[in-house]
Design a protein around this motif. Structure first.
Motif, mmCIF file in Angstrom:
data_model
loop_
_atom_site.group_PDB
_atom_site.id
_atom_site.type_symbol
_atom_site.label_atom_id
_atom_site.label_comp_id
_atom_site.label_asym_id
_atom_site.label_seq_id
_atom_site.Cartn_x
_atom_site.Cartn_y
_atom_site.Cartn_z
ATOM 1 N N ALA A 48 -3.604 -14.463 -5.793
ATOM 2 C CA ALA A 48 -4.986 -14.830 -5.454
ATOM 3 C C ALA A 48 -5.873 -13.583 -5.446
ATOM 4 C CB ALA A 48 -5.024 -15.526 -4.102
ATOM 5 N N ARG A 49 -5.330 -12.481 -4.955
ATOM 6 C CA ARG A 49 -6.122 -11.235 -4.881
ATOM 7 C C ARG A 49 -6.434 -10.694 -6.262
ATOM 8 N NH1 ARG A 49 -4.131 -6.026 -4.382
ATOM 9 N NH2 ARG A 49 -2.144 -6.704 -3.463
ATOM 10 N N VAL A 50 -5.430 -10.613 -7.121
ATOM 11 C CA VAL A 50 -5.669 -10.020 -8.433
ATOM 12 C C VAL A 50 -6.463 -10.956 -9.331
ATOM 13 C CG1 VAL A 50 -3.603 -8.584 -8.273
ATOM 14 C CG2 VAL A 50 -3.462 -10.814 -9.396
ATOM 15 N N SER A 51 -6.376 -12.259 -9.080
ATOM 16 C CA SER A 51 -7.123 -13.233 -9.886
ATOM 17 C C SER A 51 -8.613 -13.133 -9.647
ATOM 18 C CB SER A 51 -6.636 -14.651 -9.598
ATOM 19 O OG SER A 51 -5.282 -14.812 -9.959
ATOM 20 N N LYS A 52 -9.011 -12.597 -8.485
ATOM 21 C CA LYS A 52 -10.432 -12.444 -8.169
ATOM 22 C C LYS A 52 -11.048 -11.241 -8.883
ATOM 23 C CE LYS A 52 -10.080 -14.511 -3.557
ATOM 24 N NZ LYS A 52 -10.202 -14.269 -2.092
ATOM 25 N N ARG B 133 6.590 4.651 2.216
ATOM 26 C CA ARG B 133 6.799 5.729 1.252
ATOM 27 C C ARG B 133 6.994 5.210 -0.173
ATOM 28 N NH1 ARG B 133 7.783 10.976 0.917
ATOM 29 N NH2 ARG B 133 9.253 11.809 -0.607
ATOM 30 N N TYR B 134 7.585 4.022 -0.315
ATOM 31 C CA TYR B 134 7.998 3.582 -1.645
ATOM 32 C C TYR B 134 7.495 2.202 -2.051
ATOM 33 C CZ TYR B 134 11.045 7.608 -2.291
ATOM 34 O OH TYR B 134 11.516 8.878 -2.457
ATOM 35 N N ARG B 135 6.478 1.673 -1.384
ATOM 36 C CA ARG B 135 5.932 0.405 -1.851
ATOM 37 C C ARG B 135 5.367 0.589 -3.268
ATOM 38 N NH1 ARG B 135 2.211 2.923 1.302
ATOM 39 N NH2 ARG B 135 0.056 3.023 0.529
ATOM 40 N N PRO B 136 5.316 -0.487 -4.055
ATOM 41 C CA PRO B 136 4.739 -0.345 -5.397
ATOM 42 C C PRO B 136 3.285 0.089 -5.304
ATOM 43 C CG PRO B 136 5.014 -2.661 -4.830
ATOM 44 C CD PRO B 136 5.712 -1.875 -3.768
ATOM 45 N N TRP B 137 2.884 0.985 -6.187
ATOM 46 C CA TRP B 137 1.558 1.598 -6.105
ATOM 47 C C TRP B 137 0.633 1.008 -7.156
ATOM 48 C CZ3 TRP B 137 -0.232 5.147 -2.569
ATOM 49 C CH2 TRP B 137 -1.493 5.703 -2.831
ATOM 50 N N ALA C 51 3.521 0.407 -12.651
ATOM 51 C CA ALA C 51 2.907 1.390 -13.553
ATOM 52 C C ALA C 51 2.448 0.755 -14.855
ATOM 53 C CB ALA C 51 3.904 2.511 -13.846
ATOM 54 N N SER C 52 3.084 -0.357 -15.227
ATOM 55 C CA SER C 52 2.710 -1.055 -16.456
ATOM 56 C C SER C 52 1.427 -1.854 -16.287
ATOM 57 C CB SER C 52 3.854 -1.975 -16.899
ATOM 58 O OG SER C 52 5.015 -1.225 -17.202
ATOM 59 N N GLY C 53 0.970 -2.005 -15.056
ATOM 60 C CA GLY C 53 -0.326 -2.638 -14.810
ATOM 61 C C GLY C 53 -0.292 -4.127 -14.574
ATOM 62 N N ILE C 54 0.897 -4.720 -14.413
ATOM 63 C CA ILE C 54 0.960 -6.159 -14.155
ATOM 64 C C ILE C 54 1.080 -6.395 -12.648
ATOM 65 C CG2 ILE C 54 2.020 -6.605 -16.381
ATOM 66 C CD1 ILE C 54 4.690 -7.034 -14.900
ATOM 67 N N PRO C 55 0.660 -7.569 -12.156
ATOM 68 C CA PRO C 55 0.829 -7.867 -10.732
ATOM 69 C C PRO C 55 2.299 -7.731 -10.339
ATOM 70 C CG PRO C 55 -0.602 -9.480 -11.761
ATOM 71 C CD PRO C 55 -0.040 -8.656 -12.882
ATOM 72 N N THR C 56 2.564 -6.922 -9.329
ATOM 73 C CA THR C 56 3.934 -6.555 -8.965
ATOM 74 C C THR C 56 4.170 -6.773 -7.484
ATOM 75 O OG1 THR C 56 4.058 -4.892 -10.732
ATOM 76 C CG2 THR C 56 5.583 -4.641 -8.882
ATOM 77 N N LEU C 57 5.164 -7.605 -7.163
ATOM 78 C CA LEU C 57 5.548 -7.847 -5.781
ATOM 79 C C LEU C 57 6.921 -7.239 -5.539
ATOM 80 C CD1 LEU C 57 4.754 -9.383 -3.110
ATOM 81 C CD2 LEU C 57 6.335 -11.172 -3.896
ATOM 82 N N GLY C 58 6.990 -6.294 -4.591
ATOM 83 C CA GLY C 58 8.258 -5.676 -4.215
ATOM 84 C C GLY C 58 8.786 -6.257 -2.922
ATOM 85 N N LEU C 59 10.105 -6.430 -2.852
ATOM 86 C CA LEU C 59 10.755 -6.968 -1.662
ATOM 87 C C LEU C 59 11.485 -5.837 -0.944
ATOM 88 C CD1 LEU C 59 12.286 -10.260 -3.139
ATOM 89 C CD2 LEU C 59 9.943 -9.799 -2.382
ATOM 90 N N PHE C 60 11.174 -5.675 0.354
ATOM 91 C CA PHE C 60 11.689 -4.527 1.102
ATOM 92 C C PHE C 60 12.479 -4.961 2.328
ATOM 93 C CE2 PHE C 60 8.784 -2.423 -1.596
ATOM 94 C CZ PHE C 60 9.090 -1.067 -1.587
ATOM 95 N N GLY C 61 13.450 -4.135 2.665
ATOM 96 C CA GLY C 61 14.253 -4.298 3.866
ATOM 97 C C GLY C 61 14.669 -2.925 4.371
ATOM 98 N N PRO C 62 15.888 -2.471 4.024
ATOM 99 C CA PRO C 62 16.359 -1.168 4.503
ATOM 100 C C PRO C 62 15.880 -0.005 3.642
ATOM 101 C CG PRO C 62 18.095 -2.227 3.292
ATOM 102 C CD PRO C 62 16.942 -3.207 3.319
ATOM 103 N N SER C 63 14.613 -0.032 3.257
ATOM 104 C CA SER C 63 13.985 1.095 2.571
ATOM 105 C C SER C 63 12.538 1.163 3.045
ATOM 106 C CB SER C 63 14.075 0.953 1.048
ATOM 107 O OG SER C 63 13.602 -0.288 0.610
ATOM 108 N N LYS D 45 -2.889 -3.739 -8.383
ATOM 109 C CA LYS D 45 -2.278 -5.053 -8.578
ATOM 110 C C LYS D 45 -0.886 -5.137 -7.965
ATOM 111 C CE LYS D 45 -4.745 -6.018 -12.895
ATOM 112 N NZ LYS D 45 -4.589 -6.387 -14.326
ATOM 113 N N ALA D 46 -0.620 -4.295 -6.989
ATOM 114 C CA ALA D 46 0.710 -4.256 -6.379
ATOM 115 C C ALA D 46 0.676 -4.732 -4.935
ATOM 116 C CB ALA D 46 1.279 -2.834 -6.447
ATOM 117 N N GLY D 47 1.772 -5.298 -4.488
ATOM 118 C CA GLY D 47 1.913 -5.731 -3.110
ATOM 119 C C GLY D 47 3.386 -5.764 -2.733
ATOM 120 N N PHE D 48 3.655 -6.031 -1.486
ATOM 121 C CA PHE D 48 5.051 -6.097 -1.047
ATOM 122 C C PHE D 48 5.170 -7.046 0.137
ATOM 123 C CE2 PHE D 48 3.293 -2.977 1.822
ATOM 124 C CZ PHE D 48 3.984 -3.152 3.017
#
Length: 316
Positions: free
Chosen positions: A311-315, A260-264, A244-256, A267-270
Motif C-alpha cells: 500500500a505504501r509503495v503503490s502510493k 542494523r540489517y533491515r532491508p534499505w 538494491a534492485s529497487g523492487i518492494p522488499t519485505l524482510g523477515l527478522f527474528g534472531p538478527s 521500497k523496503a520494509g520488515f
C-alpha cells in the motif's frame, strides 16, 4: 586514478557496500576500480563502471588471505584504498587516500555506518550494476507475463529461517484472488544446497511456480529480481539484493538485528517476531544452534506487513 575497494565476503554486506562505491565513482569520473571480495559475491561487481580487476579473497588460516591480497596489490600506486574489512592491508599499500572502517557504532544501520566514512547524510543506498548478458539471461528465465512474486525461503543459518510451509502459505495468500498480486507467478530463489528448504514453496505454487534455485550467478539473480514485482524473504543476502534492485522488499527478522540489517530503501520494509533481537538471543546465545527461532512470527503478521508495504509503495 585507481581505486582499491576491499569489501565484505558475505553477500549481504557486499551488497550494502555498493552505495559507497557508487558515491566514489560519482566523485571521481573515469576512475579505474579493483574490487577485493569473497569469491561467491564477486559476480555482483562484474559490471561496475571502470572495473579493472576482481581479486577474490578466499579465507585462509592464520590470515594468509590478507598476505595474498597485499601481494596482488602492493606493486600498484593507488589513489584511494577503501578497506571495509578493517584489516591492516590499507596501511601497507602505497596510496594517496585511505578510508578504513572502524568499530561498530551502536544503533547505526550498516548503510549509515558506511556513509559516515564520507560524512554523507543521508547515506547512499545500495545499488546493482547489471550487464546486458545478465539482462538477457533474466529475460529467458523470467519472460514477460503475469506479475512475479519472488520468494527466498532460505538463509545462511537455520535459526533465522522462517518455516518453509509458512512461506508457501504466505505466497498463496499474496498471489490469491484477494492478494496484492492476484494470479502472480511465484519465483523461488535459493542456492543449490538450499533446495530442501525451498521445495515446499515450489510444490505449493504448482503450475505458477518458477524454479530459480541455483539458476546462475548473483548477477543473474539480481537481473531476475529486477523483473519481479514483490520480494519476501528471510534476513539474507538475497533480501539485500532485492532491495538494491529497487523492487518492494519485505524482510523477515527474528534472531538478527533489524536495526542494523533491515532491508534499505524507499521500497523496503520488515516484520519481525514478537520478541526483539535481544529477547531472542540474550546472554550466551548459541548462534550455531540447529533450531528455528522464527516460529513466533505468524503468517498473518507477515501478510499484514506485505500488504502495508504494498500500500505504501503503490502510493508513490
Amino acid at each position: 586514478m585507481r581505486l582499491l575497494f576491499i569489501t565484505a565476503t558475505r553477500i549481504g554486506d557486499a551488497v550494502l557496500s555498493t552505495g559507497l562505491l557508487a558515491q566514489l565513482l560519482a566523485r571521481h569520473p573515469g576512475i579505474r576500480v579493483t574490487v577485493a571480495i569473497g569469491r561467491l559475491s564477486a559476480p555482483l561487481f562484474q559490471a561496475v563502471p571502470g572495473l579493472e580487476r576482481l581479486l577474490p579473497v578466499d579465507k585462509q588460516s592464520y590470515s594468509r588471505h590478507w598476505l595474498k591480497l597485499w601481494g596482488a596489490a602492493a606493486l600498484t600506486r593507488w589513489d584511494i584504498v577503501v578497506d571495509l574489512r578493517g584489516s591492516a592491508t590499507a596501511y601497507l599499500l602505497w596510496t594517496g587516500q585511505r578510508i578504513v572502517i572502524g568499530k561498530r557504532r551502536p544503533g547505526r544501520h550498516r548503510v549509515e555506518e558506511l556513509g559516515d566514512l564520507l560524512d554523507l547524510s543521508p547515506p547512499p543506498g545500495p545499488r546493482v550494476w547489471l550487464s546486458e548478458a545478465a539482462r538477457r539471461r533474466a529475460a529467458e528465465l523470467l519472460p514477460q507475463g503475469a506479475p512475479v512474486l519472488a520468494v527466498a525461503p532460505a538463509a545462511n543459518w537455520m535459526g533465522k529461517q522462517w518455516p518453509a510451509e509458512r512461506f508457501a502459505e504466505l505466497a498463496q495468500r499474496l498471489s490469491g484472488p484477494e492478494g496484492i498480486l492476484p494470479n502472480a507467478r511465484i519465483a523461488v530463489f535459493a542456492a543449490p544446497h538450499e533446495r530442501a528448504q525451498a521445495a515446499p514453496v515450489l510444490a505449493a505454487a504448482g503450475d505458477r511456480g518458477i524454479d530459480l534455485i541455483g539458476s546462475g550467478d548473483l548477477l543473474d539473480v539480481a537481473a531476475c529480481l529486477q523483473r519481479a514485482d514483490f520480494f519476501c524473504g528471510n534476513d539474507s543476502g538475497l533480501m539485500h539484493l532485492a532491495a538494491a534492485s529497487g523492487i518492494p522488499t519485505l524482510g523477515l527478522f527474528g534472531p538478527s538485528p533489524d536495526a542494523r540489517y533491515r532491508p534499505w530503501g524507499a521500497k523496503a520494509g520488515f516484520v519481525r517476531t514478537p520478541e526483539s533481537f535481544l529477547e531472542l538471543t540474550g546472554d550466551g546465545f548459541d548462534f550455531a544452534a540447529k533450531a528455528c527461532f522464527m516460529e513466533s512470527l505468524t503468517v498473518n503478521a507477515a501478510e499484514a506487513g506485505a500488504r502495508e508495504l504494498w500500500a505504501r509503495v503503490s502510493k508513490d
